[in-house]
Design a protein around this motif. Structure first.
Motif, PDB file in Angstrom:
ATOM      1  N   SER A  79       0.839  -1.204   0.000  1.00 10.06           N
ATOM      2  CA  SER A  79       0.000   0.000   0.000  1.00 10.06           C
ATOM      3  C   SER A  79       0.869   1.246   0.000  1.00 10.06           C
ATOM      4  O   SER A  79       1.997   1.240   0.490  1.00 10.06           O
ATOM      5  CB  SER A  79      -0.924   0.011   1.211  1.00 10.06           C
ATOM      6  N   LEU A  80       0.318   2.303  -0.540  1.00  7.16           N
ATOM      7  CA  LEU A  80       0.972   3.605  -0.480  1.00  7.16           C
ATOM      8  C   LEU A  80       0.431   4.359   0.727  1.00  7.16           C
ATOM      9  O   LEU A  80      -0.598   3.982   1.298  1.00  7.16           O
ATOM     10  CB  LEU A  80       0.694   4.401  -1.762  1.00  7.16           C
ATOM     11  N   GLU A  81       1.103   5.399   1.115  1.00  5.90           N
ATOM     12  CA  GLU A  81       0.681   6.288   2.195  1.00  5.90           C
ATOM     13  C   GLU A  81       0.650   5.616   3.561  1.00  5.90           C
ATOM     14  O   GLU A  81      -0.024   6.080   4.467  1.00  5.90           O
ATOM     15  CB  GLU A  81      -0.682   6.918   1.875  1.00  5.90           C
ATOM     16  N   LYS A  83      -0.751   2.918   4.753  1.00 10.05           N
ATOM     17  CA  LYS A  83      -2.020   2.371   5.233  1.00 10.05           C
ATOM     18  C   LYS A  83      -1.931   0.861   5.446  1.00 10.05           C
ATOM     19  O   LYS A  83      -1.498   0.125   4.567  1.00 10.05           O
ATOM     20  CB  LYS A  83      -3.139   2.691   4.237  1.00 10.05           C
ATOM     21  N   HIS A 130     -10.287   1.894   5.055  1.00  5.40           N
ATOM     22  CA  HIS A 130     -10.254   3.228   4.466  1.00  5.40           C
ATOM     23  C   HIS A 130     -11.258   3.308   3.313  1.00  5.40           C
ATOM     24  O   HIS A 130     -11.684   2.288   2.783  1.00  5.40           O
ATOM     25  CB  HIS A 130      -8.844   3.545   3.951  1.00  5.40           C
ATOM     26  N   ASP A 134      -4.441   3.140  -2.459  1.00  4.26           N
ATOM     27  CA  ASP A 134      -3.651   2.901  -3.655  1.00  4.26           C
ATOM     28  C   ASP A 134      -2.602   1.840  -3.327  1.00  4.26           C
ATOM     29  O   ASP A 134      -1.914   1.933  -2.301  1.00  4.26           O
ATOM     30  CB  ASP A 134      -2.960   4.187  -4.115  1.00  4.26           C
TER      31      ASP A 134
END
Length: 165
Positions: A79-81, A83, A130, A134
């Motif tokens: 996952s990006l960010e 999460k 969420h 992404d």
């Protein structure tokens, strides 16, 4: 007359390299300049053109009734960010067209690492709480066209799964 669908709950465990080994690898940060070794993703992408892309997935709950595998390549997901996310997996089994029910496991994956699924590993997800996440995905350019085998538990066992943590 329709049969009722049974719901089996899967407890998601925090992923560790040891727990995830039957399904693939957990890949975490390493120091810059580290020499390639067995802790690096052991990739199998020689059966086609590798595809590395970002896919946006939207929240769809934590229930599933189908599980998929790719036999011709490994697959990497992260996952990006930062999460956290969840995935259900079952180990590869070349002699069967469905996973072993008792071997299905669920993992919680923090957002600071990625997983490499071994070729043939059954997987359902990613799942998350969420609105959307992404994910970066590394597989072959035609994986979802020519190497996408799905087993439907509703049809075979009147069963679906729900991941909880």
């Amino acid at each position: 007359m329709s049969q009722s669908i049974l719901l089996r709950q899967l407890q998601a465990e925090w992923i560790t390299p040891e727990r995830f080994r039957p399904y693939g690898q957990l890949i975490s940060a390493s120091v810059d300049g580290k020499i390639y070794d067995a802790e690096d993703a052991q990739l199998n992408l020689h059966n086609g053109i590798p595809r590395f892309y970002i896919m946006r997935l939207h929240h769809k709950g934590r229930k599933f009734h189908a599980i998929t595998r790719h036999i011709q390549c490994t697959q990497c997901l992260g996952s990006l960010e930062g999460k956290d996310w969840l995935i259900a997996v079952a180990p590869p089994n070349k002699d069967s067209d469905q996973p072993e029910l008792e071997e299905i496991a669920a993992f919680r994956i923090p957002g600071n690492c990625f997983i490499k699924l071994e070729a043939g590993t059954w997987h359902a997800g990613p799942y998350f709480e969420h609105d959307f996440v992404d994910f970066y995905n590394l597989e072959l350019s035609d994986t979802n066209v020519v190497d996408h085998f799905t087993h439907n538990f509703r049809k075979s066992h009147q069963l679906e799964f729900e991941i909880f943590s």
